[in-house]
Design a protein around this motif. Sequence first.
Motif, PDB file in Angstrom:
ATOM      1  N   PRO A  57      60.082   6.536  29.190  1.00 11.91           N
ATOM      2  CA  PRO A  57      59.888   5.584  30.306  1.00 11.91           C
ATOM      3  C   PRO A  57      58.485   5.668  30.906  1.00 11.91           C
ATOM      4  CG  PRO A  57      62.033   6.619  30.471  1.00 11.91           C
ATOM      5  CD  PRO A  57      61.305   7.342  29.367  1.00 11.91           C
ATOM      6  N   ILE A  58      57.956   6.876  31.029  1.00  8.63           N
ATOM      7  CA  ILE A  58      56.615   7.041  31.610  1.00  8.63           C
ATOM      8  C   ILE A  58      55.557   6.397  30.713  1.00  8.63           C
ATOM      9  CG2 ILE A  58      54.823   8.726  32.205  1.00  8.63           C
ATOM     10  CD1 ILE A  58      57.010  10.612  33.119  1.00  8.63           C
ATOM     11  N   GLU A  59      55.655   6.648  29.407  1.00 10.51           N
ATOM     12  CA  GLU A  59      54.688   6.051  28.476  1.00 10.51           C
ATOM     13  C   GLU A  59      54.830   4.537  28.431  1.00 10.51           C
ATOM     14  OE1 GLU A  59      55.793   8.268  25.030  1.00 10.51           O
ATOM     15  OE2 GLU A  59      53.995   9.509  25.115  1.00 10.51           O
ATOM     16  N   ASP A  60      56.070   4.047  28.493  1.00 12.15           N
ATOM     17  CA  ASP A  60      56.286   2.599  28.497  1.00 12.15           C
ATOM     18  C   ASP A  60      55.528   1.953  29.664  1.00 12.15           C
ATOM     19  OD1 ASP A  60      57.907   2.935  26.330  1.00 12.15           O
ATOM     20  OD2 ASP A  60      59.782   2.396  27.345  1.00 12.15           O
ATOM     21  N   THR A  61      55.676   2.536  30.845  1.00  9.96           N
ATOM     22  CA  THR A  61      55.013   1.990  32.032  1.00  9.96           C
ATOM     23  C   THR A  61      53.499   2.116  31.924  1.00  9.96           C
ATOM     24  OG1 THR A  61      56.921   2.578  33.417  1.00  9.96           O
ATOM     25  CG2 THR A  61      54.836   2.149  34.545  1.00  9.96           C
ATOM     26  N   PHE A  62      53.047   3.293  31.482  1.00  9.15           N
ATOM     27  CA  PHE A  62      51.601   3.521  31.395  1.00  9.15           C
ATOM     28  C   PHE A  62      50.933   2.545  30.437  1.00  9.15           C
ATOM     29  CE2 PHE A  62      48.035   5.433  29.107  1.00  9.15           C
ATOM     30  CZ  PHE A  62      47.144   5.632  30.162  1.00  9.15           C
ATOM     31  N   PHE A  63      51.431   2.455  29.211  1.00 11.81           N
ATOM     32  CA  PHE A  63      50.782   1.605  28.211  1.00 11.81           C
ATOM     33  C   PHE A  63      50.930   0.122  28.534  1.00 11.81           C
ATOM     34  CE2 PHE A  63      51.132   5.439  25.457  1.00 11.81           C
ATOM     35  CZ  PHE A  63      49.776   5.560  25.187  1.00 11.81           C
ATOM     36  N   LYS A  64      52.017  -0.237  29.184  1.00  6.11           N
ATOM     37  CA  LYS A  64      52.212  -1.623  29.577  1.00  6.11           C
ATOM     38  C   LYS A  64      51.091  -2.070  30.515  1.00  6.11           C
ATOM     39  CE  LYS A  64      55.442  -4.554  32.174  1.00  6.11           C
ATOM     40  NZ  LYS A  64      56.770  -4.584  32.873  1.00  6.11           N
ATOM     41  N   TYR A  65      50.781  -1.231  31.503  1.00  5.97           N
ATOM     42  CA  TYR A  65      49.769  -1.615  32.487  1.00  5.97           C
ATOM     43  C   TYR A  65      48.351  -1.266  32.033  1.00  5.97           C
ATOM     44  CZ  TYR A  65      53.568  -2.765  35.624  1.00  5.97           C
ATOM     45  OH  TYR A  65      54.690  -3.349  36.177  1.00  5.97           O
ATOM     46  N   ALA A  70      42.506  -4.977  29.865  1.00  4.01           N
ATOM     47  CA  ALA A  70      41.622  -5.815  29.044  1.00  4.01           C
ATOM     48  C   ALA A  70      41.770  -7.298  29.358  1.00  4.01           C
ATOM     49  CB  ALA A  70      41.906  -5.560  27.562  1.00  4.01           C
ATOM     50  N   GLU A  71      42.732  -7.659  30.190  1.00  6.47           N
ATOM     51  CA  GLU A  71      42.982  -9.074  30.470  1.00  6.47           C
ATOM     52  C   GLU A  71      42.114  -9.611  31.599  1.00  6.47           C
ATOM     53  OE1 GLU A  71      47.186  -9.492  30.956  1.00  6.47           O
ATOM     54  OE2 GLU A  71      47.623  -8.649  28.970  1.00  6.47           O
ATOM     55  N   TRP A  72      41.783  -8.743  32.592  1.00  7.12           N
ATOM     56  CA  TRP A  72      40.832  -9.164  33.624  1.00  7.12           C
ATOM     57  C   TRP A  72      40.188  -8.024  34.407  1.00  7.12           C
ATOM     58  CZ3 TRP A  72      41.941  -7.768  38.611  1.00  7.12           C
ATOM     59  CH2 TRP A  72      43.282  -7.501  38.925  1.00  7.12           C
ATOM     60  N   PRO A  73      40.868  -6.872  34.643  1.00  9.83           N
ATOM     61  CA  PRO A  73      40.214  -5.820  35.448  1.00  9.83           C
ATOM     62  C   PRO A  73      38.886  -5.321  34.866  1.00  9.83           C
ATOM     63  CG  PRO A  73      42.567  -5.397  35.296  1.00  9.83           C
ATOM     64  CD  PRO A  73      42.275  -6.505  34.331  1.00  9.83           C
ATOM     65  N   LEU A  74      38.776  -5.223  33.547  1.00  9.38           N
ATOM     66  CA  LEU A  74      37.521  -4.748  32.959  1.00  9.38           C
ATOM     67  C   LEU A  74      36.384  -5.734  33.221  1.00  9.38           C
ATOM     68  CD1 LEU A  74      38.587  -3.232  29.504  1.00  9.38           C
ATOM     69  CD2 LEU A  74      38.204  -2.070  31.675  1.00  9.38           C
ATOM     70  N   TYR A  75      36.705  -7.018  33.299  1.00  8.87           N
ATOM     71  CA  TYR A  75      35.681  -8.021  33.598  1.00  8.87           C
ATOM     72  C   TYR A  75      35.158  -7.844  35.024  1.00  8.87           C
ATOM     73  CZ  TYR A  75      37.461 -10.293  29.391  1.00  8.87           C
ATOM     74  OH  TYR A  75      37.850 -10.560  28.099  1.00  8.87           O
ATOM     75  N   ILE A  76      36.058  -7.477  35.932  1.00 15.80           N
ATOM     76  CA  ILE A  76      35.650  -7.226  37.317  1.00 15.80           C
ATOM     77  C   ILE A  76      34.780  -5.980  37.393  1.00 15.80           C
ATOM     78  CG2 ILE A  76      36.450  -6.783  39.670  1.00 15.80           C
ATOM     79  CD1 ILE A  76      37.085  -9.597  38.623  1.00 15.80           C
ATOM     80  N   LEU A  77      35.186  -4.926  36.668  1.00 17.66           N
ATOM     81  CA  LEU A  77      34.409  -3.686  36.667  1.00 17.66           C
ATOM     82  C   LEU A  77      33.011  -3.903  36.089  1.00 17.66           C
ATOM     83  CD1 LEU A  77      37.083  -1.050  35.527  1.00 17.66           C
ATOM     84  CD2 LEU A  77      36.050  -1.286  37.797  1.00 17.66           C
TER      85      LEU A  77
END
Length: 234
Positions: A57-65, A70-77
């Motif tokens: 469950p922990i890995e599922d949540t981590f890798f999901k987010y 790569a969808e938009w936060p890296l563009y902001i950074l």
Amino acid sequence: MYYSEYVCTFAAKIILMKKIFSVYVIAYIGLLAVVLGLLYEYPKVELHLMLNSYHTPIEDTFFKYYSMLAEWPLYILALTPLLWKKKEFTIFYAICEVSGGVVVQLLKHLFQAPRPIMVFENHPDLVLPLVDGVSLHHSNSFPSGHTSTFFIFFTCCTVILAHYYYQKAKENSSHTWIVYGLSALLLLALATLGGYSRIYLSQHFLSDVCVGSIIGFTIPFLVFYFGRNKILKF
């Protein structure tokens, strides 16, 4: 005289920055060799199950987010250098990302490869590991655009790191490069983690991720090579 001094200073800067580049490049080549060995040794479906057989469950949540970075936060950074009036680094990233996006989309539409969920429909005896809440795509699997974005961002960060190392080394000739070398390895690990997240979420096969990483790794160095005079302003 001034031009001669400029050329010598610029050459010294490149030589110092290459220390950081070499750590990143050598580590990536080693990683790529392992991946290519796996791709050569195992069939696509079998390899996917090998790499994606253990879920928590922990890995599922981590890798999901983490994958969503790569969808938009890296563009902001990528806009962060503007805070230090280093717009050339943000422009550098933008050129790399646009170039990488064009290459990825051309290859996606050229090959039109099916995603894992479609391939596994031909193997009813096998269970495709899935993560709750993740909407799976069905087409244009090759190469992985998310992986390309991860590698473009962190490779660009390595260029900035090497630039920062040069500035510190210039101020202090005894300034060690070990910490910066380890930081370059950390950046590569973060990029690799982004690529693996696409396999973990069953959005891509290892071959898709491999080529996505090659695109994301190569383009920043090509852009840097041809535009280094503009990027490395004094």
